[in-house]
Every structure is written in C-alpha cells, then in structure tokens.
Design an enzyme around this catalytic site. Structure first.
Site, mmCIF file in Angstrom:
data_model
loop_
_atom_site.group_PDB
_atom_site.id
_atom_site.type_symbol
_atom_site.label_atom_id
_atom_site.label_comp_id
_atom_site.label_asym_id
_atom_site.label_seq_id
_atom_site.Cartn_x
_atom_site.Cartn_y
_atom_site.Cartn_z
ATOM 1 N N TYR A 156 0.874 0.668 -1.768
ATOM 2 C CA TYR A 156 0.624 -0.777 -1.886
ATOM 3 C C TYR A 156 1.484 -1.579 -0.916
ATOM 4 O O TYR A 156 0.953 -2.418 -0.160
ATOM 5 C CB TYR A 156 0.852 -1.234 -3.327
ATOM 6 N N LYS A 192 -0.210 -3.710 2.379
ATOM 7 C CA LYS A 192 0.007 -5.152 2.493
ATOM 8 C C LYS A 192 0.754 -5.492 3.782
ATOM 9 O O LYS A 192 0.514 -6.534 4.411
ATOM 10 C CB LYS A 192 0.777 -5.668 1.279
#
Length: 344
Positions: free
Chosen positions: A213, A217
C-alpha cells in the site's frame, strides 16, 4: 506559500516525530463560513462508504448543486445516494458505476462526464485498496493494488483533465485532488531499481504485504511531480491530500485478523475520526489555491515530498516510472491529452 516542489525534504523521522505531529499536534483548518458551492458539480470516487461518503456529505453541506458518486456497486451506491438525497434534497445526487480495476470502466466514466455533464468543477479521487494479498487483475495482468492505487488512478486523472478544463466557470481553474497516504514516506520500495519497473510489481517475489500500500501510493506522488510540470494551474489545479491515520474506514477490511486487531488498538488511541480526516479533502479541493498545484497536502498544509524524491536516484526512478506509465496508458489517449494541455 511555496509548493511541495520548492520545499526542502523533511529530515524528521516519521515514527514517532511526524506521526505524533500529524495525529496530536496539528490544527484543523476549515473552509470560510461563507463557502458556497451553489451551481458547482463534483465527482467523488469510492464514495459509498467511509472517507468517500463523508467527503460527499461535506461537499453537499456547502450547497453543492450536483454530486456524482462514482462507485463499483450500483446497490451500495444507491443506498448511499438515498441517504444523501434525504439529508440534502436541494442537490442532485447521481450514481455512476466505476470499477477502478478496469481500464474500460475508467474510460467509460470519462466519456460519460464529457458527454453528459454541462459542467464539472471538482474531482476527488478517493478510491483505493490496501492490497494485503497478492492478486493479479485478469483484464490488465497487473497486481491489484498497483492497478487501482496507481495506474487506474493516473489514467482517470489524465482523462478527466480536459473535461475539467472545458466544463467549468469561466476564469476559474478546475480542481482535481487525489488521496494519498502518509505511509508513502516510509515505503521501502525494494523493487525501485527494476528495469522495466512496472512489470516488477506483477511478480509475486516482489510483493510485500506490509509495503504494498505505501509504495503503490508513493508511485502516484512520483508521477504527480511530472504531471504537474505539463499541466497549467490556470487550467486545472492538481494536488494530493493525506488525510492522516483515520478510524471508521474500510481500507483494511481484507487485512489479516492480527493486523486488523493491532490497527484497531492503535486507532483507538491515535486515529482521527472520519469527519475530521475529510476536512483535509475539502481544504485541498476547494480552499487551497494555485500554490498547491503539484503539492502534497498534509495536516491542512503544503508539505514536502518524500525525501527520496529529491535525490538523484529518486529523479531517475521518477523519469523511468513516468515513461513506462505513459507507454502503458498510451492506447487510452493520455499522450495526446497531455500534449494538448501542455500546448494550451
């Protein structure tokens, strides 16, 4: 105020220094009391629950005239829309289907916006997944979180730019805000030297459930720098916002039980509630001005990029990522769009 590109990188450790500042020592900034979005139209992705739903609600509270909930499931979208229509009967609330794992779905919603909207002022790209398990999207062949959090978000961003530019109040730039994560600062990004880079995300040996994650991002932050070198803030103000560590979301719904238990304990003592976290979205999308173009907004303020982005290695990775991204998305027309925007 200087943009993120003009700021020096932060030297403070993320844990505990920046985390404590973010969660306990930051002063919220709310829109002026006379903020009025009457006549304006906004799209919010991933808006049937959590941060996306609260973002939709807060936009409507400022008299937004039309809101489009861009969601993956029609029934869930209609359920959310019904609640919003009941609370804000003066507004038009529509549900449009958007599957962020599908290039075709993303192109379809951009075409729908171009064809059906007479106006579009604000786009807030909130949809994202944690990606705690390795999954390949059959349609594209890419790892799921990288597909949703980066490639699809970048595609939707670029496809919406000409719509935002063409369909807004004369003399006012469009607004496009992408939701990012403070965890990107500490992304290990172990495969950053892979060449080519994008295919390396699709190899299971490079998958790290704790880093997936943050690094997906972080890819968006690397490309934001390049994208906003090509797009004028007179046309569309593009920024990223980091809402802080937040409780009441479904981001970690697929995480292992032990991880969710630990996160829930940490959230109980340090997390922002959804209403406070979403005020960062509103600040980024309707309050901050042209100086926020190409910037990361943290704690309601323009903040530096991750330190890696200022290094020679970081710039090399940025260039390589951008080139590969444009090649990947080229069949969807992104090159022509960027060329037309940079020449205008």
């Amino acid at each position: 105020m200087p943009s993120s590109k003009e700021l020096a990188p932060s030297t403070a450790p993320f844990f505990p220094n920046q985390f404590i500042k973010n969660q306990f020592c930051s002063k919220p900034q709310y829109p002026p009391g006379d903020t009025d979005l009457s006549g304006k139209v906004a799209i919010v992705t991933g808006s049937n629950t959590g941060l996306g739903f609260e973002c939709a609600r807060q936009l409507l509270s400022y008299k937004l005239s039309r809101l489009i909930l861009a969601v993956r499931t029609a029934a869930k979208g209609e359920y959310a829309a019904t609640k919003l229509r009941t609370q804000y009967p003066q507004a038009t609330v529509d549900v449009w289907l958007l599957d962020m794992s599908s290039y075709e779905s993303i192109q379809a919603i951009a075409r729908k916006a171009e064809k059906e909207l007479s106006r579009l002022d604000i786009a807030i790209l909130n949809a994202g997944i944690a990606g705690s398990e390795f999954k390949i999207v059959p349609e594209t062949g890419h790892e799921e979180a990288m597909q949703v959090n980066y490639l699809s978000t970048m595609l939707l961003t670029i496809l919406l730019l000409p719509v935002l530019k063409a369909k807004l109040e004369p003399g006012q730039p469009g607004r496009l805000t992408i939701v990012t994560s403070m965890l990107s600062i500490i992304a290990k990004f172990a495969n950053k030297n892979a060449n080519p880079l994008l295919p390396s995300f699709d190899e299971k040996k490079n998958f790290d459930s704790t880093d997936n994650y943050p690094k997906t991002k972080f890819l968006g932050q690397l490309s934001l720098w390049k994208l906003t070198d090509l797009v004028s803030s007179d046309d569309v103000i593009i920024n990223m916002v980091e809402p802080g560590f937040t409780k009441g979301t479904e981001l970690q719904r697929d995480a292992p039980f032990a991880v969710k238990a630990a996160l829930n304990l940490l959230k109980a003592v340090s997390a922002r509630d959804v209403k406070l976290a979403v005020s960062t979205y509103i600040d980024a999308a309707i309050v901050k001005g042209k100086d926020s173009h190409g910037s990361i907004l943290t704690n309601w303020e323009i903040a530096p990029y991750a330190p890696f982005e200022y290094t020679s290695e970081g710039r090399e990775v940025m260039e390589r990522l951008w080139k590969e991204t444009i090649e990947e998305l080229g069949p969807m027309g992104v090159g022509k769009i960027l060329e037309s925007l940079s020449e205008s």
